[in-house]
Enzyme design. Structure first.
Site: not given
Ligand SMILES: *[C@@H]1O[C@H](CO)[C@@H](O)[C@H](O)[C@H]1NC(C)=O
Ligand SMILES: *[C@@H]1O[C@H](CO)[C@@H](O)[C@H](O)[C@H]1NC(C)=O
Ligand SMILES: *[C@@H]1O[C@H](CO)[C@@H](O)[C@H](O)[C@H]1NC(C)=O
Ligand SMILES: *[C@@H]1O[C@H](CO)[C@@H](O)[C@H](O)[C@H]1NC(C)=O
Length: 527
Positions: A120, A165, A210, A352, A354, A420
């Site tokens: 990506r 992005h 995002e 995404n 985390y 992500e």
């Protein structure tokens, strides 16, 4: 028995049946195809489905460098880092970054060594259109991404490409950037050029990366472009990003889909908020509201039944706006036509994720005196400790599971790709924390797929250490270290490459004995 004695014949028959099946939409609500059943069965046995995409993620500004090379225009990050370097923790910038503009073949080679079948990247809008507008087309920008995409395809790597992005052309920011409703068409114009140039080879598009993080920080005064009208501009930015995404998708349907047959989605960072005090019902309700303001804000218009913001979010912002003397809600409204455009405008959700984030009540918030996005939620993030999170450990795989299960339950998401997932540290090659993190998170996926959740890909953030926005080069997310002290920007594998390549190459959950923690790893072991 005849059937048992002819298993291979039966399998052959199943194959030909599969190819005869009509083309079902990628949606588990629809009748299940044999391919889908095979995918679930593989996952039940702890295997990743054969068509699962295993990749790495990067973005243009964070890795490319070459900020003023071959006709590229200035982005808002070029402008901010050059004119206000103090806004980045280590006063650094992405002028050279990991030099991936020149080293893309090396990067694709490293991805291949890891066992990736997907990669990506993002396209830099000002490299294609230096002013942001379509009359400024830069052929060298097109040529560069042609080379990158062709290099990937030549190595059997599927490109997954993000259009925005965060590196907006500076000239568009001068006109208000994402706060200006005209950006919807500016984005569609740019997307058309990109689809036309690369869509014969690129089949997975992510329109924006995002959006909520970009809008809350960038349009809440905390990050580039530092627009500081909290409570107003975050919602304008989000509104126009949703419409830009949906209109680009509509344009793809009308002008490209029949020929190119790709998928157009977007990548959203969906948080998993946890009440600091789980005994306090108000705080627990506040954590749910956090999900609503950060997740459902985008998920509901795109994947909800009504193609609109969540009711509760609309009501809260409307009530607060009235108390503050606004004649109408600070949250813009969608027209009926916009709502029908938003619904069914997303072929896949790029997730995404985390780590879980603890949240706490926004104490002493005075609604009449302070207009604020966080005031609307009534909650604040718990400030990070030196470990970068209020949780002692930034590996919370259970929260990935909860997030995906909630999304699957509450929304109609046709397909999920984890675009992500990653872990930062200070850059040590013996990155046991990251290695464990990847092992723990990837190990959860077969179980989720076995539940019938249509997860089709996983992308580690990131291939290489890169420019991490406001924290510059102080937080390192790479599977490969980059030596930023030398012009060659040498890439060196970290221990975590071993975990990733074991997953990606075997397509099963490999066994690791984490009691080996204290053992000296031979960091030259490589791949
Ligand atoms: C590009 O920027 C660098 C600084 O990063 C500067 O040294 C160089 O002169 C610039 N090149 C052009 C063509 O403007
Ligand atoms: C943003 O605005 C708030 C309230 O008006 C102010 O307190 C704060 O200092 C501003 N932040 C920046 C970075 O200008
Ligand atoms: C949703 O969009 C897909 C293409 O993206 C299209 O094939 C399908 O017919 C649409 N469904 C509805 C209900 O509009
Ligand atoms: C809240 O702010 C308003 C307007 O500034 C002020 O009149 C009021 O006293 C404040 N309330 C509290 C509890 O501080």
């Amino acid at each position: 028995m005849w059937v048992l004695g002819n298993v291979s014949l039966l399998l052959g028959l199943m194959d030909s049946l599969t190819s005869m099946l009509p083309d079902f939409p990628d949606n588990y609500a629809s009748p299940k195809s044999l391919v889908e059943i095979q995918r679930v069965n593989a996952a039940k046995e702890g295997r990743f489905p054969d068509d699962f995409l295993f990749g790495v993620s990067t973005s243009a500004y964070q890795t490319e460098g070459a900020w003023n090379v071959s006709g590229k225009g200035e982005s808002i990050w070029d402008y901010a880092t050059h004119n206000s370097p103090e806004t980045v923790i280590d006063n650094s910038n992405g002028d050279i970054a990991a030099n991936s503009y020149f080293m893309y073949k090396t990067d694709i080679d490293l991805a291949k060594q890891l066992g990736c079948n997907a990669f990506r990247i993002s396209i830099s809008w000002p490299r294609i259109l230096p002013t942001g507008f379509p009359n400024s087309l830069n052929p060298k920008g097109i040529e560069h991404y042609d080379n990158v995409i062709n290099e990937m395809l030549g190595r059997n790597i599927t490109p997954v490409v993000t259009l925005f992005h965060w590196d907006l052309p500076k000239e568009l920011q001068d006109l208000g950037g994402w706060a200006n409703p005209l950006i919807v068409d500016w984005f569609v114009d740019y997307a058309r050029i990109v689809f036309k140039a690369f869509g014969d080879r690129v089949k997975y598009w992510s329109t924006v990366n995002e959006p909520t993080v970009y809008c809350v920080y960038g349009y809440g005064g905390k990050m580039v472009p530092f627009v500081n009208h909290s409570g107003i501009t975050e919602y304008l930015c989000g509104h126009h990003m949703l419409l830009a995404h949906a209109k680009a998708h509509k344009m793809y349907n009308e002008e490209f889909r029949q020929e190119q047959k790709g998928k157009v989605g977007l990548s959203i960072s969906v948080p998993w908020a946890v009440a600091s005090n789980p005994e306090d019902p108000e705080e627990v309700a506040g954590a749910d509201r956090w999900f609503e303001f950060w997740g459902s804000w985008f998920l509901n218009p795109l994947f909800g039944h009504f193609g609109d913001y969540p009711e509760n979010m609309k009501n809260r912002i409307a009530e607060n706006s009235l108390k503050q003397g606004f004649p109408r809600s600070r949250l813009p409204e969608f027209t009926t036509e916009e709502i029908s455009m938003l619904r069914n405008s997303t072929d896949f959700l790029g997730l995404n994720y985390y780590h879980a984030s603890p949240v706490q009540k926004y104490l002493n918030y005075n609604v009449t005196s302070t207009v604020s996005f966080f005031g609307d939620i009534g909650m604040l993030e718990v400030p990070a400790n030196e470990n970068g999170a209020a949780f002692s450990d930034r590996s919370t795989p259970w929260a990935l599971v909860s997030t995906i299960q909630k999304i699957n339950k509450d929304f109609e998401v046709p397909m999920i790709m984890i675009t992500e997932n990653g872990y930062w540290d200070r850059g040590q090659l013996a990155d046991i924390g990251r290695a464990k993190y990847y092992h723990q998170h990837l190990s959860e996926l077969p179980g989720l797929i076995a539940q019938g959740i249509n997860i089709r890909g996983y992308f580690a953030w990131s291939l290489i250490d890169n420019f991490e926005w406001s924290v510059g080069y102080t937080q390192k997310f790479g599977l490969f270290s980059v030596d930023y002290t030398v012009p060659e920007r040498t890439r060196i594998p970290k221990i975590s490459t071993k975990v990733i390549s074991d997953f990606y190459k075997t397509r099963i959950i490999p066994l690791f004995l984490w009691s080996l923690n204290e053992v000296e790893f031979d960091i030259n072991v490589g791949l």
